[in-house]
Motif scaffolding. Sequence first.
Motif, PDB file in Angstrom:
ATOM      1  N   PHE A 112       0.820  -1.206   0.000  1.00 53.42           N
ATOM      2  CA  PHE A 112       0.000   0.000   0.000  1.00 53.42           C
ATOM      3  C   PHE A 112       0.858   1.262   0.000  1.00 53.42           C
ATOM      4  N   ALA A 113       1.989   1.230   0.691  1.00 51.53           N
ATOM      5  CA  ALA A 113       2.874   2.396   0.695  1.00 51.53           C
ATOM      6  C   ALA A 113       3.426   2.659  -0.707  1.00 51.53           C
ATOM      7  N   ILE A 114       3.844   1.606  -1.417  1.00 49.11           N
ATOM      8  CA  ILE A 114       4.333   1.783  -2.784  1.00 49.11           C
ATOM      9  C   ILE A 114       3.206   2.266  -3.692  1.00 49.11           C
ATOM     10  N   PHE A 115       2.019   1.694  -3.508  1.00 48.76           N
ATOM     11  CA  PHE A 115       0.876   2.099  -4.325  1.00 48.76           C
ATOM     12  C   PHE A 115       0.557   3.576  -4.142  1.00 48.76           C
ATOM     13  N   MET A 116       0.564   4.068  -2.900  1.00 49.29           N
ATOM     14  CA  MET A 116       0.216   5.460  -2.654  1.00 49.29           C
ATOM     15  C   MET A 116       1.286   6.416  -3.179  1.00 49.29           C
TER      16      MET A 116
ATOM     17  N   ALA B  12       6.587  12.086   0.976  1.00 48.84           N
ATOM     18  CA  ALA B  12       5.804  10.893   1.304  1.00 48.84           C
ATOM     19  C   ALA B  12       6.595   9.617   1.043  1.00 48.84           C
ATOM     20  N   VAL B  13       7.379   9.588  -0.021  1.00 48.93           N
ATOM     21  CA  VAL B  13       8.183   8.393  -0.311  1.00 48.93           C
ATOM     22  C   VAL B  13       9.202   8.153   0.801  1.00 48.93           C
ATOM     23  N   ILE B  14       9.856   9.219   1.242  1.00 52.92           N
ATOM     24  CA  ILE B  14      10.887   9.081   2.279  1.00 52.92           C
ATOM     25  C   ILE B  14      10.266   8.654   3.599  1.00 52.92           C
ATOM     26  N   THR B  15       9.199   9.321   4.014  1.00 46.25           N
ATOM     27  CA  THR B  15       8.597   8.994   5.311  1.00 46.25           C
ATOM     28  C   THR B  15       7.995   7.594   5.327  1.00 46.25           C
ATOM     29  N   ASN B  16       7.367   7.178   4.261  1.00 44.31           N
ATOM     30  CA  ASN B  16       6.798   5.825   4.238  1.00 44.31           C
ATOM     31  C   ASN B  16       7.891   4.768   4.279  1.00 44.31           C
ATOM     32  N   ALA B  17       9.030   5.049   3.642  1.00 43.56           N
ATOM     33  CA  ALA B  17      10.156   4.111   3.728  1.00 43.56           C
ATOM     34  C   ALA B  17      10.626   3.978   5.179  1.00 43.56           C
ATOM     35  N   PHE B  18      10.730   5.089   5.892  1.00 45.89           N
ATOM     36  CA  PHE B  18      11.167   5.041   7.289  1.00 45.89           C
ATOM     37  C   PHE B  18      10.094   4.434   8.184  1.00 45.89           C
ATOM     38  N   VAL B  19       8.824   4.705   7.900  1.00 48.34           N
ATOM     39  CA  VAL B  19       7.758   4.128   8.718  1.00 48.34           C
ATOM     40  C   VAL B  19       7.764   2.612   8.625  1.00 48.34           C
TER      41      VAL B  19
ATOM     42  N   HIS C 144      21.643  -7.428  12.583  1.00 47.55           N
ATOM     43  CA  HIS C 144      21.025  -7.902  11.339  1.00 47.55           C
ATOM     44  C   HIS C 144      19.761  -7.105  11.020  1.00 47.55           C
ATOM     45  N   VAL C 145      18.938  -6.868  12.043  1.00 46.00           N
ATOM     46  CA  VAL C 145      17.710  -6.093  11.831  1.00 46.00           C
ATOM     47  C   VAL C 145      18.042  -4.663  11.418  1.00 46.00           C
ATOM     48  N   LEU C 146      19.042  -4.055  12.064  1.00 44.73           N
ATOM     49  CA  LEU C 146      19.415  -2.684  11.728  1.00 44.73           C
ATOM     50  C   LEU C 146      19.925  -2.590  10.294  1.00 44.73           C
ATOM     51  N   ALA C 147      20.750  -3.534   9.860  1.00 47.60           N
ATOM     52  CA  ALA C 147      21.259  -3.520   8.487  1.00 47.60           C
ATOM     53  C   ALA C 147      20.125  -3.719   7.485  1.00 47.60           C
ATOM     54  N   ALA C 148      19.186  -4.600   7.819  1.00 55.08           N
ATOM     55  CA  ALA C 148      18.054  -4.833   6.915  1.00 55.08           C
ATOM     56  C   ALA C 148      17.191  -3.584   6.808  1.00 55.08           C
ATOM     57  N   ARG C 149      17.024  -2.856   7.896  1.00 55.12           N
ATOM     58  CA  ARG C 149      16.231  -1.628   7.856  1.00 55.12           C
ATOM     59  C   ARG C 149      16.876  -0.577   6.948  1.00 55.12           C
ATOM     60  N   LEU C 150      18.161  -0.373   7.106  1.00 53.82           N
ATOM     61  CA  LEU C 150      18.847   0.608   6.262  1.00 53.82           C
ATOM     62  C   LEU C 150      18.805   0.191   4.791  1.00 53.82           C
ATOM     63  N   ALA C 151      19.004  -1.103   4.533  1.00 59.36           N
ATOM     64  CA  ALA C 151      18.947  -1.582   3.152  1.00 59.36           C
ATOM     65  C   ALA C 151      17.560  -1.402   2.560  1.00 59.36           C
ATOM     66  N   PHE C 152      16.542  -1.664   3.361  1.00 61.09           N
ATOM     67  CA  PHE C 152      15.177  -1.502   2.857  1.00 61.09           C
ATOM     68  C   PHE C 152      14.894  -0.041   2.509  1.00 61.09           C
ATOM     69  N   ILE C 153      15.346   0.901   3.340  1.00 66.38           N
ATOM     70  CA  ILE C 153      15.113   2.320   3.064  1.00 66.38           C
ATOM     71  C   ILE C 153      15.737   2.716   1.735  1.00 66.38           C
ATOM     72  N   ILE C 154      16.961   2.288   1.496  1.00 60.91           N
ATOM     73  CA  ILE C 154      17.654   2.655   0.255  1.00 60.91           C
ATOM     74  C   ILE C 154      16.957   2.036  -0.950  1.00 60.91           C
ATOM     75  N   VAL C 155      16.642   0.722  -0.851  1.00 66.72           N
ATOM     76  CA  VAL C 155      16.008   0.043  -1.992  1.00 66.72           C
ATOM     77  C   VAL C 155      14.620   0.604  -2.245  1.00 66.72           C
ATOM     78  N   PHE C 156      13.849   0.824  -1.195  1.00 66.26           N
ATOM     79  CA  PHE C 156      12.483   1.330  -1.354  1.00 66.26           C
ATOM     80  C   PHE C 156      12.484   2.711  -2.008  1.00 66.26           C
ATOM     81  N   GLU C 157      13.319   3.618  -1.516  1.00 65.50           N
ATOM     82  CA  GLU C 157      13.348   4.975  -2.066  1.00 65.50           C
ATOM     83  C   GLU C 157      13.765   4.970  -3.526  1.00 65.50           C
ATOM     84  N   HIS C 158      14.827   4.244  -3.852  1.00 63.42           N
ATOM     85  CA  HIS C 158      15.287   4.232  -5.248  1.00 63.42           C
ATOM     86  C   HIS C 158      14.261   3.582  -6.165  1.00 63.42           C
TER      87      HIS C 158
END
Length: 997
Positions: free
Chosen positions: A482-486, A837-844, A924-938
């Motif tokens: 839903f975040a990507i859709f919005m 909105a893209v940045i905040t939803n990635a962090f949320v 591991h969780v912290l690295a996955a979070r940072l990776a997700f933010i970068i991949v999601f935003e790009h």
Amino acid sequence: MYSAILLLEAQNLISHAGAQLNATMVHHSGSIQSFKQQKGMHTSISEILKEKSLKPSRRSLPCLAQSQTHPINLNHFLSVPLSPDPKPEVEGLSQSISTSCSLLPPQTEDVKDNYVEESEVSTCQTKADQSFLLQKPVSRAKLAARTDSIQGKNPTYSSGLFFRDGKKRIDYILVYKKSSPQVEKRCTFEKNLRAEGLMLEKEPSLTNNDIMFVKVHAPWDTLCKYAEQMNIRMPFRKKCYFTERKSKSLGSRFHLRFRQIKSWFPRNPMKLDKEALPDLEETDCYTAPFSRARMHHFTINNRGTFFSNSTRSRVVHHVLQRTKYEDGKLKMGINRLLGNNTYEAAFPPHEGGYKSRHSIKTHGAQNHRHLLYERWARWGIWYKYQPLDLIRRYFGEKIGLYFAWLGWYTGMLIPAALVGVFVFLYGLFTMDSSQVSKEICEANVTIMCPMCEETCEPWTLSDSCVYAKVTHLFDNGGTVFFAIFMAIWATVFLEFWKRRRAELTYDWDLIDWEEEEEELRPQFEAKYSIKERVNPISGKPEPFQPFSDKLSRLMVSVSGIFFMISLVLTAVFAVVVFRLIAMEKFASFNWHFVKKNWQFATSGTGVCINFMIIMSLNVVYEKVAYLLTNLEHPRTESEWENSFALKMFLFQFVNLNSSTFYIAFFLGRFAGRPGKYNKLFDRWRLEECHPSGCLIDLCLQMGVIMFFKQIWNNFMELGYPLLQNWWSRRKMKKGGGGGQYVENKNQLPQWDKDWNLQPMNAHGLVDEYLEMVLQFGFTTIFVAAFPLAPLLALLNNIIEIRLDAYKFVTQWRRPMPARATDIGIWHGILEGIGVLAVITNAFVIAITSDYIPRFVYAFKYGPCVNKGHHHEDECLQGYVNSSLSVFDMGEVKNSSQSRYCRYRDYRAPPWSSVPYEFTLQFWHVLAARLAFIIVFEHLVFGIKSFIAYLIPDMPKDLCDRMRREKYLMQEMMYEAELEHLQKERKKNGKRYHHEWP
């Protein structure tokens, strides 16, 4: 003097009549009567002006709807009974000039009736008008008798839309107080208005003896003169598209078949009824800037309706803005006279009442206002499309674009709301089967560490079963989708709005329109009148603001903005302190129900307190934004409006979202651990997140603020004007202004009714746009935490459209029909919100929700590791136990008996070699979070850019149509001019050729 003025007016009319009329009029400058006799000469323009019934050409027959654009039964109110013969208007104009300039007595009874207040004009030459300052109040009986006698003579006068002669339409209303000391300025201004060609007529108010109305009418010649100066586009030929032949030859069978299939389906209930709205029929006519020299090109079927009422009001407003009231370069304009209280108000009149005793289906609409109320502002047609063409025709393009944008935004919210509801229903149906909820609800033996160190006791994890299930409603597998859709939806919305705006600007003849050079604000002129500089556009000297002064004022304004933002952060800090205190109190509350649901109690009370602070600070922010904007001294009104709008957006955006940002990204991140909690002022422990995550706190914050703020805004938008108008009617019934007692407001003329309405907001459409843009931010920025936000926005906007329509049609005076090609600064703000909105939803998703920790556990630590693909719930078995760490309470109580409790974190147990240190799973969780933010935003930014590239700002067929039109317009102008000249030469007995002369 009388002869010279008549000569000047005659020469002004001669310049548009042709060579033969000009030669004949040279020897007849002594009187208007001789001028009227010479108007009978056979010239091109004079024939157009003289014909009593203009016969439209065969090619222009489909365009007559443009000249007669009124519903069926609007003849009594809207069809001005003006004869096409210009003689009465010329005579009336000359008489108005004679009475205002040379002060001669009127020649006819009609003129005497029209200018009964001319005795006042004769005293305008003096320094002060004592007759106005010490005027005796008019008795109610005499005023009522006088009004009844006038209405009996002229039935059309009783509608309040015409002068006393029942022929001249009122195009503008000026209101002043008789007790005002600015008499000389007002009289000079009105005399100059008459010299510009406008006709004035004064009328006392029936409800207040101190109020006087000045009715303004623009005659045909004045309208033509200023329509040419303002480059107003008018219809002159029928459109023909180059695709017509192609459609007839290749697609005729297909279109016929398609129409047959379409006729089988039921009619779209959202479409407007064309039969009930004949005014909305399309008029495919080419338009061109109006020119008096080529008047024969235009389709003039009726002079009274050729220029629409909104166009007439724009022309009069143009004259009012540029007429002097004192000697001096800058002593001009109605805005300055309103600012120094020479006039109380200036507005175009409404076109009659908005209600009728008869049904619109059987008797038709009385006027455009009645039509707008029945087909737009009435609550019973909330599901219908908006009549944008009628809105634009009545209120102007600027307001029409606002409602077009609001309708487009509301329509685009439908798919977003549907997807959000599906995501919510998915969480609802899987709430009981969720593995995380099951483990929390079944954890009867899992002891959690106490929420406070002194009075609180340990509690079991199963006590928060309801909290965990509610969290799953909004934090589930559909959140990322839903975040990507919005994010993509926001891009599609803006890109398709550009296309829609291009179509509207084309349909409304705004493609080639350029905004006129705005006049300077009086405050700017008064401040910087000493130093002048030549305007590069107009070439005239004007006041100049030095760069150093502008920079210093801008720095002070920016400092004020940062100070107010710091005030917002201080308010958020106060709410945080309240939540910390409330958390301890509710966790140790004597009532078991509150003690068991301390999370809901803490979040709910915190949100309510925060909402009250937000609404209180909004009042302060508006005053501060107004003060800072005036401190900058913007040069023009548009610059002032843009600066004020930007400040209001920054203030209210930070005010609304600061607490939401705290909950999303700071709540529970710095709480510490048992035995080593971080405390505020060494007194209150910082808040922790629930074992199921912090997303439910963010969802509750957004839902409460969005719901209650929309209710409050709608109440204030409708309730405040209703209360003010009710109070005005109450005073009017009691005769509080010293005027006539009026039992029924329908007995009042239109100018009195409009005066008792509320003026449009002083900030124009800033408040309307601001409310919707802030809602757009709520709908997109944190939509991952609250998928029902688009649904709430959709329901609110359906109400908002009809509420605004009702307010514009019934509660406000008619605003000046202004023109605009876009929504201004708000489009850039919307694009900025889309990026944020893209940045905040990635962090949320990465930080606030538990999506990433669950993902890491399922693929790294869960039972499904190295076992292939399994169901999600099977892979999350043991996730709650893995996300909770162990603490020895004996370390705090200094007891030899050890009792363990659990808390939410990834730390080593007390019996480890490195107790209470972060485990490998935390990193591991912290690295996955940072990776997700970068991949999601790009990924999302790439999709947004690709979609923006694929969707052009203007449809291709519209571009082709515009190019084709430019070519055809040149051809038609050439053919029409050639045909006209050939007729003239043939009439004069001269030979003519087929080439361009």
